[in-house]
Structures are given as C-alpha cells and as structure tokens.
Design an enzyme around this catalytic site. Sequence first.
Site, PDB file in Angstrom:
ATOM      1  N   GLU A 185       5.691  -1.379   5.045  1.00 12.07           N
ATOM      2  CA  GLU A 185       5.526  -1.869   3.678  1.00 12.07           C
ATOM      3  C   GLU A 185       6.630  -2.899   3.362  1.00 12.07           C
ATOM      4  O   GLU A 185       6.403  -3.870   2.646  1.00 12.07           O
ATOM      5  CB  GLU A 185       5.596  -0.674   2.727  1.00 12.07           C
ATOM      6  CG  GLU A 185       4.769  -0.765   1.480  1.00 12.07           C
ATOM      7  CD  GLU A 185       3.264  -0.535   1.676  1.00 12.07           C
ATOM      8  OE1 GLU A 185       2.515  -1.469   1.388  1.00 12.07           O
ATOM      9  OE2 GLU A 185       2.843   0.568   2.093  1.00 12.07           O
ATOM     10  N   LYS A 227       8.338  -6.457  -6.104  1.00 10.98           N
ATOM     11  CA  LYS A 227       7.241  -5.706  -6.725  1.00 10.98           C
ATOM     12  C   LYS A 227       7.338  -5.795  -8.247  1.00 10.98           C
ATOM     13  O   LYS A 227       6.329  -5.973  -8.934  1.00 10.98           O
ATOM     14  CB  LYS A 227       7.230  -4.250  -6.266  1.00 10.98           C
ATOM     15  CG  LYS A 227       6.061  -3.493  -6.878  1.00 10.98           C
ATOM     16  CD  LYS A 227       5.490  -2.393  -6.034  1.00 10.98           C
ATOM     17  CE  LYS A 227       4.217  -1.857  -6.700  1.00 10.98           C
ATOM     18  NZ  LYS A 227       3.725  -0.634  -6.096  1.00 10.98           N
ATOM     19  N   GLU A 237      -3.464  -5.384 -12.372  1.00 10.65           N
ATOM     20  CA  GLU A 237      -4.152  -5.949 -11.208  1.00 10.65           C
ATOM     21  C   GLU A 237      -5.431  -6.713 -11.538  1.00 10.65           C
ATOM     22  O   GLU A 237      -6.525  -6.340 -11.139  1.00 10.65           O
ATOM     23  CB  GLU A 237      -4.446  -4.851 -10.174  1.00 10.65           C
ATOM     24  CG  GLU A 237      -4.838  -5.454  -8.839  1.00 10.65           C
ATOM     25  CD  GLU A 237      -4.693  -4.495  -7.666  1.00 10.65           C
ATOM     26  OE1 GLU A 237      -3.836  -3.598  -7.722  1.00 10.65           O
ATOM     27  OE2 GLU A 237      -5.422  -4.682  -6.704  1.00 10.65           O
ATOM     28  N   ARG A 241      -1.398  -9.253  -8.663  1.00  9.44           N
ATOM     29  CA  ARG A 241      -0.953  -7.967  -8.115  1.00  9.44           C
ATOM     30  C   ARG A 241      -1.682  -7.618  -6.827  1.00  9.44           C
ATOM     31  O   ARG A 241      -1.170  -6.867  -5.995  1.00  9.44           O
ATOM     32  CB  ARG A 241      -1.124  -6.855  -9.160  1.00  9.44           C
ATOM     33  CG  ARG A 241      -0.552  -5.517  -8.700  1.00  9.44           C
ATOM     34  CD  ARG A 241      -0.412  -4.505  -9.812  1.00  9.44           C
ATOM     35  NE  ARG A 241       0.119  -3.245  -9.278  1.00  9.44           N
ATOM     36  CZ  ARG A 241       0.645  -2.293 -10.016  1.00  9.44           C
ATOM     37  NH1 ARG A 241       0.723  -2.397 -11.311  1.00  9.44           N
ATOM     38  NH2 ARG A 241       1.110  -1.187  -9.437  1.00  9.44           N
ATOM     39  N   HIS A 248      -4.046  -4.125   3.633  1.00  5.13           N
ATOM     40  CA  HIS A 248      -4.535  -2.833   3.151  1.00  5.13           C
ATOM     41  C   HIS A 248      -6.050  -2.686   3.210  1.00  5.13           C
ATOM     42  O   HIS A 248      -6.550  -1.564   3.212  1.00  5.13           O
ATOM     43  CB  HIS A 248      -4.042  -2.580   1.725  1.00  5.13           C
ATOM     44  CG  HIS A 248      -2.611  -2.118   1.663  1.00  5.13           C
ATOM     45  ND1 HIS A 248      -1.574  -2.860   2.177  1.00  5.13           N
ATOM     46  CD2 HIS A 248      -2.051  -0.991   1.162  1.00  5.13           C
ATOM     47  CE1 HIS A 248      -0.432  -2.199   1.984  1.00  5.13           C
ATOM     48  NE2 HIS A 248      -0.699  -1.061   1.372  1.00  5.13           N
TER      49      HIS A 248
HETATM   50 ZN    ZN Z   1       0.652   0.515   0.965  1.00  3.74          ZN
END
Ligand code: ZN
Length: 382
Positions: A185, A227, A237, A241, A248
């Site tokens: 991440e 972030k 989002e 975002r 993912h």
């Molecule tokens: Zn993640």
Amino acid sequence: MRTVNVPLGARSYAIKIGPHLLRRLGAECARLKLGQRCAIITDTNVGRRYARPAFDSLARAGFCPALVILNPGEATKHPRSAAQCYDRLADHRLERRSFIVALGGGVVGDLAGFVAATYLRGIPFVQVPTTLLAQVDSSVGGKVGVNLKAGKNLVGAFHQPQLVLCDLDTLRTLPEREFRAGLAEVVKYGIIYDADLFGRLERELPRLLRRDARALGAVIARCCEIKARIVAQDETESGLRSILNFGHTIGHALEAISHYGRYLHGEAIAIGQVAAARLSVQQLGLPRAQLERIIALLERIGLPTQVRLNARQRQKLFAAMRLDKKVRGGQIRFVLAKRIGQVVWGQHVPDELIEAALDGTIPDGGTSTARARRAGARPASA
Ligand code: ZN
Ligand code: ADP
C-alpha cells in the site's frame, strides 16, 4: 512525533505518528473534550499486547473504559460482531458524548468505526491502528463498514475519527508477512502521487524492512499526508479519491476468487499493481523502465507480482471484477499510471488486454488479439 492534519471543516482531525504514543492515548483523548465513558474495541492478538497500556492510559486521564475483545480475522468484520459490540456499549452505559477507541488493524478499525457510526446514530471514535496497512490506509479517510456473504464492505458509512494515533512501537510485533503486505500500500502512494516517495522506498528499503522507527515514521507520515490531501478534495469518492484504488480492481477480485484465503490484501494488490502498470505501458505510455522499477521494488519487498490462472479461475476473476462496487453499467474502470507519481482514473480497458496484462504478455508484444488491435487490424475471431 509528526502530525498530519486532515482538513475536513468541522470534521477535521489530526493523525499523530511516532514512538511511545499508546501511553499518551489518555492525555490525547482528554484534549478532545469527550465524555468520560469509552470502550476500547480490539482483537485477541492486539489486546494481549496493547489493551493494558491503552486501558491504563485512559484511566490515568480520568476516563472510564470498557474493554471489548473480539476474535482476530476478517470473519469478525460482520454485523454479528457489531451487534455484540452494541450490547457491550449499552451495558457500559455509553451515551452520545462517550467514545470508542479502535485498537488494532484494519478489521478492528473498520468494525469499531462502523459501530461508532451507528450506535446512538453516531458517537465519536479514535483510531489507534497497529498494522502498517491500517496506519497508512484504512484508519485515515473515514470509510467504515462490515462484510456480508455477498461481498466485503457492503454495509458501511463515512464516519471520520476524532484522532488517529499511529504508535510506531506497535509495528514491532506485527508478523513479517503482514508487515510486507502493508508495504504494498505504501508503494501504491509512490505510484499514484509521489515519485520522490517511490525513490525513497527504493533507497531505504533495507531500513524500512528492519522497521527502523525514523525511516518508517517519515514514510508513514508521507502516506497519511497524501491520503489526507486526496480525501480532503473528495471525501465521498466522486472522482479523485478513486486513484487510491490503483491495483485494487484486479487485487480485490483476486482476493474474492481465492475466498480471502490465499492472499493478504497487500499481496493481492501487489499483483494488481503490476498488472495495472503493464496496462499503463500499453495504454498511457508509462515508460517500460518504470514498470521494471515497480516490479523490482515489489519483488525486493518479497511480494508476489504474477499470478497463474486457469481458464475457470480467469472467468471467475472477470466476474468478480464486474461485481465490484465501483463498476458502473458493467464497465470495469481502471486507475492507470502515466508515469510513477501521476495517474488517471476511469480508464476503460478491453478484456483481452486485461488478460494479457495478467499473463505478463504485455508490454512484451501482447497477445495476438492485442497485437492485431494495435496494428489496426480486426481480431481474427470475436
Ligand atoms: Zn488497499
Ligand atoms: P489489516 O490491518 O491488514 O487489515 P487485520 O486487522 O486483520 O489486518 O490484522 C492482521 C493480523 O495482525 C490480525 O491477526 C491481527 O490480530 C494482527 N495484528 C494487528 N496488529 C498487530 C500488532 N501490532 N502486533 C501483532 N499482531 C497484530
């Protein structure tokens, strides 16, 4: 100690990152002007090690904490555990100004945050993330929720914490595999937003893998800053975002088809990021040398970068990608990189290219279909 602010108007809060923060939990909570009663929600692995210092620190500051200890693991992120928590909170007479402390990894943070979002229509909560993944990702941004049989995070809310305390000491006891998965991440933040961070990871990896507090503190703070900046611009989002979802789309689908058993989240998104980077070379001209750097860094961390799927698994993977919450009108959308540090979202990619990216046959020339497409010819068969 480093502090990162998340600027969300009345819902703004601080993320504090440093060593020995757990013992300051009570004093930090005292500054928030919350009620006296509170509940620490944790799991047995984390509770065994850190519930005592958290509890004592809160008690020393004059709070009256209850302790709720759950089983570790994804299965705990379930409405059943939330119901269990509600009963404990009611027994302990938590009221509107009372608060919850989420002490643990992403599972505890998401569940405890969801409980805080819903108990009495919402009470304050404080995140004390104890995994690298939770410190750089899930504890920041206010997404909380639980899983259903039909899928992960299908019931949830946006509920911002009052404070996030990242105690670097707690990372020392994190199992090696969990720690390395968390780094996937971290690599993501470099790719989506910050080429300097990516370079720093390449240079400082040995120190990070030794969990050197100074190196880790700087990197975690940078990830939280990125972030925070993204979430501040797009809390719920609607656009920007979604760049946090780099790697993912495929990563989540891989987790789903392996029934969340084979890969840790970070491992699945390592594979997803490499596939997305391959697509990026093909679609957006990400320089090949940068693809190679991404693969090399993930490999040095010890993360998987490739997956072998048979035809049936592949079919399931595509079905899972189409089930993703973020899919609109059946179209799978990808976040792709122009170069390390700069991405674009909402990219549509033909299925055969996704397959070629998974196989690793692009950008090396691609499948015959992809080659034909690039050459401007029609594929031989549909
Ligand atoms: Zn993640
Ligand atoms: P994540 O944060 O990656 O979403 P979890 O909340 O499931 O994941 O945590 C991963 C595992 O690590 C769980 O078994 C949890 O109990 C354990 N764990 C969390 N934090 C620590 C820690 N600081 N030390 C040891 N084990 C931990």
